[in-house]
Scaffold this motif. Structure first.
Motif, PDB file in Angstrom:
ATOM      1  N   ILE A 100      50.816  29.726  29.679  1.00  0.00           N
ATOM      2  CA  ILE A 100      49.937  29.377  30.956  1.00  0.00           C
ATOM      3  C   ILE A 100      48.584  30.461  30.886  1.00  0.00           C
ATOM      4  N   ARG A 101      47.832  30.751  31.019  1.00  0.00           N
ATOM      5  CA  ARG A 101      46.074  30.846  31.881  1.00  0.00           C
ATOM      6  C   ARG A 101      45.988  31.362  32.761  1.00  0.00           C
ATOM      7  N   LEU A 102      46.171  31.766  33.375  1.00  0.00           N
ATOM      8  CA  LEU A 102      45.853  32.203  35.466  1.00  0.00           C
ATOM      9  C   LEU A 102      44.270  33.246  35.217  1.00  0.00           C
ATOM     10  N   ARG A 103      43.040  32.377  36.012  1.00  0.00           N
ATOM     11  CA  ARG A 103      41.747  32.854  36.106  1.00  0.00           C
ATOM     12  C   ARG A 103      40.905  32.999  37.310  1.00  0.00           C
ATOM     13  N   PHE A 104      40.621  33.991  37.632  1.00  0.00           N
ATOM     14  CA  PHE A 104      40.272  34.141  39.358  1.00  0.00           C
ATOM     15  C   PHE A 104      38.470  34.809  38.595  1.00  0.00           C
ATOM     16  N   LEU A 106      35.981  35.873  40.577  1.00  0.00           N
ATOM     17  CA  LEU A 106      35.922  36.181  41.718  1.00  0.00           C
ATOM     18  C   LEU A 106      34.213  36.619  42.057  1.00  0.00           C
ATOM     19  N   ASP A 107      33.197  36.563  43.036  1.00  0.00           N
ATOM     20  CA  ASP A 107      32.080  37.440  43.791  1.00  0.00           C
ATOM     21  C   ASP A 107      32.531  37.973  44.448  1.00  0.00           C
ATOM     22  N   SER A 108      32.416  39.090  44.281  1.00  0.00           N
ATOM     23  CA  SER A 108      32.921  40.407  44.902  1.00  0.00           C
ATOM     24  C   SER A 108      31.798  41.466  44.758  1.00  0.00           C
ATOM     25  N   ASP A 109      31.384  42.642  45.660  1.00  0.00           N
ATOM     26  CA  ASP A 109      31.088  43.778  45.247  1.00  0.00           C
ATOM     27  C   ASP A 109      32.000  45.059  44.845  1.00  0.00           C
ATOM     28  N   ALA A 110      33.310  44.455  44.972  1.00  0.00           N
ATOM     29  CA  ALA A 110      34.402  45.713  44.748  1.00  0.00           C
ATOM     30  C   ALA A 110      33.813  46.050  43.141  1.00  0.00           C
ATOM     31  N   THR A 111      34.148  46.922  42.730  1.00  0.00           N
ATOM     32  CA  THR A 111      34.361  48.077  42.103  1.00  0.00           C
ATOM     33  C   THR A 111      35.330  47.520  40.915  1.00  0.00           C
ATOM     34  N   ALA A 112      34.720  48.167  39.787  1.00  0.00           N
ATOM     35  CA  ALA A 112      36.221  47.741  38.983  1.00  0.00           C
ATOM     36  C   ALA A 112      37.534  48.366  39.086  1.00  0.00           C
ATOM     37  N   GLU A 113      37.590  49.211  39.624  1.00  0.00           N
ATOM     38  CA  GLU A 113      38.775  50.253  40.168  1.00  0.00           C
ATOM     39  C   GLU A 113      39.593  48.877  40.975  1.00  0.00           C
ATOM     40  N   ILE A 115      38.760  45.770  41.472  1.00  0.00           N
ATOM     41  CA  ILE A 115      39.449  44.552  40.856  1.00  0.00           C
ATOM     42  C   ILE A 115      40.629  44.885  40.193  1.00  0.00           C
ATOM     43  N   ASP A 116      40.790  46.040  39.067  1.00  0.00           N
ATOM     44  CA  ASP A 116      42.013  45.876  38.094  1.00  0.00           C
ATOM     45  C   ASP A 116      43.268  46.395  39.653  1.00  0.00           C
ATOM     46  N   THR A 117      43.366  47.152  40.633  1.00  0.00           N
ATOM     47  CA  THR A 117      44.359  47.544  41.382  1.00  0.00           C
ATOM     48  C   THR A 117      44.525  46.256  42.160  1.00  0.00           C
ATOM     49  N   LEU A 118      43.509  45.227  42.736  1.00  0.00           N
ATOM     50  CA  LEU A 118      43.808  43.689  43.316  1.00  0.00           C
ATOM     51  C   LEU A 118      44.706  42.913  42.695  1.00  0.00           C
TER      52      LEU A 118
END
Length: 145
Positions: A100-104, A106-113, A115-118
């Motif tokens: 099972i592969r789950l992919r998001f 995202l269209d976001s200005d969030a930082t890599a950090e 996104i990792d936390t998210l």
């Protein structure tokens, strides 16, 4: 559908899968879109649109489907259909998901950090993800005759 009709449909498939096991591998897809105003995700089921949201125990208002309910409903649907099909057939080999592969996307200005936390917190708090990753004990039984 009776047993003979089911066998007529399934026999060519079984023969094909015995001759070429890779032919039995199917990739399923599901899509969802995050709610703009609510903590929700609209899931395209192929037959209907389902809005999933928080369970009331986690702050939801109870109007949206809970992902835990959807998991149990999927289990009931799969087990029910399988039980019905197996009741008319003999010695079917077990089937299930291989990956099972789950992919998001995202269209976001969030930082890599961020996104990792998210992703880390999504993985941690998603009940269905955790249930699939570390399966719960499950039993199968028949009630009545």
């Amino acid at each position: 559908m009776d047993a003979q009709e089911l066998r007529a449909i399934q026999t060519p498939l079984k023969e094909r899968y015995r001759a070429d096991p890779a032919a039995a591998l199917v990739t399923l897809h599901a899509r969802g879109r995050l709610g703009e105003e609510n903590v929700a995700c609209r899931v395209e089921t192929g037959k209907a649109l389902v809005e999933a949201g928080l369970h009331p125990a986690t702050g939801g208002d109870g109007r949206a489907a809970c992902s835990g309910d959807l998991l149990l409903e999927a289990l009931v649907a799969c087990a029910g259909v399988t039980l019905k099909a197996v009741a008319t057939a003999l010695a079917l080999p077990p089937v299930g998901f291989q990956a099972i592969r789950l992919r998001f996307d995202l269209d976001s200005d969030a930082t890599a950090e961020q996104i990792d936390t998210l992703l880390r917190l999504t993985e941690r708090f998603c009940v269905v993800y955790q249930t699939l990753k570390q399966p719960a004990n499950i039993t199968l039984s028949v009630v009545g005759r």
